[in-house]
Design a protein around this motif. Sequence first.
Motif, short mmCIF file in Angstrom:
data_model
loop_
_atom_site.label_atom_id
_atom_site.label_comp_id
_atom_site.label_asym_id
_atom_site.label_seq_id
_atom_site.Cartn_x
_atom_site.Cartn_y
_atom_site.Cartn_z
N GLN A 1 -18.26 -72.44 -9.74
CA GLN A 1 -17.79 -71.19 -10.15
C GLN A 1 -19.19 -70.30 -10.39
O GLN A 1 -20.15 -70.47 -11.00
CB GLN A 1 -17.23 -71.12 -11.60
N PHE A 2 -19.23 -69.10 -9.54
CA PHE A 2 -20.22 -68.04 -9.59
C PHE A 2 -19.86 -67.00 -10.22
O PHE A 2 -18.69 -66.54 -10.04
CB PHE A 2 -20.74 -67.86 -8.30
N SER B 1 -17.17 -62.56 -9.03
CA SER B 1 -17.00 -63.85 -9.47
C SER B 1 -16.30 -64.52 -8.04
O SER B 1 -15.66 -63.82 -7.28
CB SER B 1 -16.23 -64.02 -10.52
N TRP B 2 -16.82 -65.60 -7.96
CA TRP B 2 -16.19 -66.42 -6.66
C TRP B 2 -16.42 -67.86 -7.02
O TRP B 2 -17.15 -68.50 -7.85
CB TRP B 2 -16.85 -66.18 -5.29
N GLN B 3 -15.66 -68.74 -6.31
CA GLN B 3 -15.89 -70.22 -6.08
C GLN B 3 -16.10 -70.58 -4.73
O GLN B 3 -15.75 -70.21 -3.80
CB GLN B 3 -14.62 -70.83 -6.59
N VAL C 1 -16.61 -65.36 2.16
CA VAL C 1 -16.48 -65.85 0.87
C VAL C 1 -15.36 -65.25 0.20
O VAL C 1 -15.55 -63.94 -0.03
CB VAL C 1 -17.69 -66.15 0.05
N THR C 2 -14.34 -65.83 -0.55
CA THR C 2 -13.08 -65.03 -1.13
C THR C 2 -13.56 -64.91 -2.69
O THR C 2 -14.09 -66.11 -3.17
CB THR C 2 -12.13 -65.80 -0.86
N GLY C 3 -13.24 -63.83 -3.02
CA GLY C 3 -13.80 -63.58 -4.76
C GLY C 3 -13.31 -62.27 -5.22
O GLY C 3 -12.50 -61.58 -4.44
N VAL D 1 -16.69 -76.48 -11.55
CA VAL D 1 -15.33 -76.63 -12.19
C VAL D 1 -14.76 -77.84 -12.07
O VAL D 1 -15.12 -78.76 -11.19
CB VAL D 1 -14.42 -75.42 -11.16
N SER D 2 -14.22 -78.36 -12.91
CA SER D 2 -13.58 -79.60 -12.88
C SER D 2 -12.97 -80.22 -11.77
O SER D 2 -12.06 -79.36 -11.17
CB SER D 2 -12.59 -80.03 -14.04
#
Length: 168
Positions: free
Chosen positions: A29-30, A39-41, A62-64, A139-140
């Motif tokens: 997670q950014f 923010s994006w992952q 990149v999706t976010g 992220v878990s």
Amino acid sequence: MVFNGTLTRIAACCAMALAANAADAAQYQFTVTGDYSASWQMNSTVVPDISEEGGGFVMWDVTGDFSGAVDTIADLTFYHADIGGGMQIYDYMGDNTLLLTDGPQLYSGSEDQPTFLLGTFAMTEFGGSGQYTLTVSEVSAVPEPATYAMLLGGLGLVGTLAARRRKS
């Protein structure tokens, strides 16, 4: 005796498959805060679209959530420390640089096989006065449904073999 060894091998294979698939699903997670927010992952096993040794690497589409972007996708560039570190967020659809920073190098390893660093990083606007903080956290991992199916199938096989052994 052979039967007990077989059960042990089957159980070990199921455990390894579960562990490997869970690791494959790990996400980072950014979150950018400060004078700009985004923010994006990204998957932890990132493969860059473009890389340049000693320069950095680029991830396309990149999706976010990128403030000021035309769409929910952006191209991300992560720079090597030798050229100022930091990162860039570029809105390809709007042909606009949303964020360009100097700061620490945000990854280790080579540019074609980077591993992101986890933590909180202070960055400044390239050629400007903006102040930003990038937080990168893990992220878990959530195993895929196929992982659970394989685990249950393996446990069912072990149970069936154990029941046959008891009947013998």
